[in-house]
Design a protein around this motif. Structure first.
Motif, PDB file in Angstrom:
ATOM      1  N   ASN A 241      36.284  35.093  28.925  1.00  0.00           N
ATOM      2  CA  ASN A 241      37.005  35.709  30.245  1.00  0.00           C
ATOM      3  C   ASN A 241      36.608  35.703  31.660  1.00  0.00           C
ATOM      4  O   ASN A 241      36.112  36.324  32.304  1.00  0.00           O
ATOM      5  N   GLU A 243      37.749  34.041  35.104  1.00  0.00           N
ATOM      6  CA  GLU A 243      38.793  33.464  35.811  1.00  0.00           C
ATOM      7  C   GLU A 243      38.267  32.363  37.307  1.00  0.00           C
ATOM      8  O   GLU A 243      37.607  32.978  37.937  1.00  0.00           O
ATOM      9  N   VAL A 245      40.080  30.795  40.372  1.00  0.00           N
ATOM     10  CA  VAL A 245      41.254  30.634  41.091  1.00  0.00           C
ATOM     11  C   VAL A 245      41.014  30.042  42.331  1.00  0.00           C
ATOM     12  O   VAL A 245      40.014  30.261  43.172  1.00  0.00           O
ATOM     13  N   LYS A 280      34.089  40.480  32.644  1.00  0.00           N
ATOM     14  CA  LYS A 280      35.098  39.425  33.341  1.00  0.00           C
ATOM     15  C   LYS A 280      34.518  38.896  34.747  1.00  0.00           C
ATOM     16  O   LYS A 280      34.026  39.586  35.472  1.00  0.00           O
ATOM     17  N   ILE A 282      34.904  36.419  37.771  1.00  0.00           N
ATOM     18  CA  ILE A 282      35.998  35.889  38.742  1.00  0.00           C
ATOM     19  C   ILE A 282      35.430  34.854  39.743  1.00  0.00           C
ATOM     20  O   ILE A 282      34.651  35.627  40.614  1.00  0.00           O
ATOM     21  N   ARG A 284      36.688  33.253  42.878  1.00  0.00           N
ATOM     22  CA  ARG A 284      37.917  32.934  43.742  1.00  0.00           C
ATOM     23  C   ARG A 284      37.577  32.136  44.982  1.00  0.00           C
ATOM     24  O   ARG A 284      36.829  32.476  45.898  1.00  0.00           O
TER      25      ARG A 284
END
Length: 576
Positions: A241, A243, A245, A280, A282, A284
């Motif tokens: 999990n 991410e 981006v 999770k 992330i 970004r």
């Protein structure tokens, strides 16, 4: 000296004489070698002390100024900079006479400021790649003795000027008629790694130069690839999990070696304390075109510090001068701004806090308590991307005349401006005339384009440019002696300005500033105030039935200024 030998008269006169004499000779030879080595070491230390004293006398303390560092590295891509062709192929044979004259254009004063901004970038990459001619002995910022030549992560032992090694290879191949320009030089095997670098075997000097370029800039999708490499070992603990981006296509100048190390130090520890309930991670990337800012956020969703702030303050504020976060700060210093956001217990409440480790707020506001809520423990790295301006002037003498009338000169033009003059401008426009689709490629990377109206019209590309700016939203400035005053057309992102008004101090101030709005060229840093006063007058005129007020102008100004009748007075007071 205790030799461990029988040196009696009988021994010396007997059959052991040769053995003893050989042992004595070996001992004295070794002693002589040790004396020589000590003398060499002493000379190196003395030389290092002298160089250290020079550093103390000459060098200023490093300063955190990512914007200036970016401006300096930007010289490797600007046509107006002599350094461009140290990393880019020459375009015509007229640009090259001989090797010595070519490399003589690379002067230390072009980049010496990097020594104060980021000394390791200068010492371990820029200086040996571009300028160093011979072996040198010096102390780095940690007072470590450096006496071996190399540059970059791969520690290459070949540079533009080092011991004329590249020159000799080039001239040998040139004399045989194999090559014309230095970048094509095939490198001798002793300097070439036996393994792939960045996925390919190196053979020519251009291959080495490409490696150098990757160490001063994240290009193509290299940043995204790096993040994938760092996060892959974490995927098991995060149940895949993770991410990633907004990182694709984020390109900017920096010292990529330090950024890689810092990102590993920031991201890898999350493997040990992933949120056990619903982990999770992330990563970004965000790009703010208006501010020319690239932001990278590393977020561990649902996970917070949650410790008592007063008890954690020494660790969080790096006051001990040790630890992982201190190492990150040293790596990022001079390259980007850096903040940490998390949740802490403040008295009997949990509050979201921000610690500004590097940046404008660092000295005046190192700690902010009770910020807006966040979704998890977050590191924020903020990089600056240079504003790039393309000036297309088909008549070089016109530019020179107006600049001279305003007591300015071409040398006053900053490096963020690509000043395309005369025949170069005509060739540029001819390419777009021949193939309109080339405009996207040729204007890529520029934020503001300034062009002479008659030049565009003469090549029949005026409407091609207008359509491009409508489609991309980039800023477009058209100048001409036939334009009276200043006209801004917001629908076309277009500013029309008189030639004499363009070539003024405001042009230089605009290029140097962080401002992207082309209205700066008409009224300087007070451009918003001028338009606000104009809009206020139009609002007043609406109260008189006999006055014909241009409603379209009102709407244009309201959109430009994000203003209406309700807040105009507040905005005017702000800019007064």
């Amino acid at each position: 000296m205790e030799l461990g030998l029988n040196l009696s008269k009988d021994a010396l006169m007997g059959n052991k004489r040769d053995e003893i004499m050989t042992a004595l000779k070996n001992t004295f030879d070794k002693q002589e070698q040790l004396i020589e080595e000590k003398q060499v070491a002493t000379e190196k230390i003395n030389e290092a002390k002298i160089l250290t004293q020079r550093i103390i006398e000459k060098d200023l303390k490093e300063s955190h100024n990512p914007r200036r560092l970016t401006e300096l590295l930007n010289q490797f891509t600007l046509d107006s900079s002599p350094l461009k062709y140290s990393t880019h192929p020459l375009e015509t044979s007229s640009q090259f006479n001989n090797f010595d004259s070519f490399v003589s254009a690379f002067q230390e004063d072009q980049m010496i400021e990097l020594k104060q901004l980021k000394s390791d970038l200068w010492n371990y990459l820029i200086y040996p790649f571009l300028y160093q001619k011979d072996d040198e002995v010096w102390l780095d910022k940690d007072n470590k003795l450096i006496d071996t030549y190399c540059w970059g992560e791969e520690k290459f032992k070949l540079g533009w000027k080092y011991k004329n090694l590249l020159k000799e290879m080039f001239e040998k191949q040139q004399n045989l008629g194999y090559i014309k320009f230095p970048l094509s030089t095939k490198i001798d095997k002793q300097f070439v790694p036996e393994y792939r670098v960045s996925g390919k075997y190196l053979t020519t000097w251009n291959d080495f130069v490409e490696v150098f370029k990757n160490e001063i800039e994240f290009r193509y999708n290299k940043l995204e690839e790096l993040i994938f490499d760092i996060t892959n070992p974490l995927r098991t603990n995060f149940n895949d999990n993770i991410e990633i981006v907004g990182l694709s296509g984020l390109n900017f100048y920096t010292y990529t070696s330090n950024i890689k190390k810092a990102l590993k130090l920031l991201i890898s520890p999350y493997n040990s304390y992933a949120n056990a309930i619903s982990p999770k991670l992330i990563i970004r990337g965000e790009y703010n075109q208006k501010g020319k800012v690239i932001t990278i956020k590393i977020i561990n969703e649902g996970s917070f510090w949650d410790a008592i702030l007063d008890e954690s303050i020494d660790k969080v504020q790096l006051s001990s001068g040790k630890g992982q976060l201190k190492s990150v700060k040293d790596l990022l210093y001079g390259l980007c701004d850096w903040s940490l956001e998390s949740r802490f217990r403040v008295e009997d409440k949990y509050k979201y806090c921000r610690f500004n480790y590097l940046g404008k707020k660092y000295k005046i506001l190192p700690r902010e308590i009770d910020i807006e809520p966040i979704i998890g423990h977050t590191h924020i790295l903020t990089f600056l991307r240079m504003k790039k301006i393309l000036l297309l002037e088909d008549r070089k003498t016109r530019q020179e005349l107006f600049l001279r009338d305003n007591n300015l000169s071409l040398t006053d033009l900053p490096t963020s401006l690509h000043n395309t003059l005369g025949d170069d401008c005509k060739e540029f426009l001819e390419k777009i005339k021949t193939k309109n689709d080339l405009i996207d490629e040729m204007l890529e990377g520029y934020d503001v384009i300034v062009a002479h109206r008659s030049g565009l019209s003469a090549y029949g590309v005026y409407n091609v440019f207008i359509n491009y700016f409508k489609r991309t939203g980039k800023k477009f400035v058209v100048f001409s002696g036939g334009i009276n005053g200043v006209i801004y057309i917001s629908e076309e992102f277009l500013l029309l300005i008189n030639s004499k008004q363009l070539y003024s101090r405001k042009l230089l101030d605009f290029i140097k500033s962080e401002e992207l709005d082309v209205n700066y060229l008409s009224y300087g840093n007070k451009w918003k105030l001028n338009y606000l006063i104009r809009l206020s007058n139009l609002y007043s005129l609406e109260n008189y039935a006999e006055m014909q007020v241009d409603k379209n102008e009102i709407r244009t100004l309201e959109n430009l200024l994000s203003c209406d009748k309700g807040n105009i007075n507040q905005l005017i007071n702000k800019y007064l």
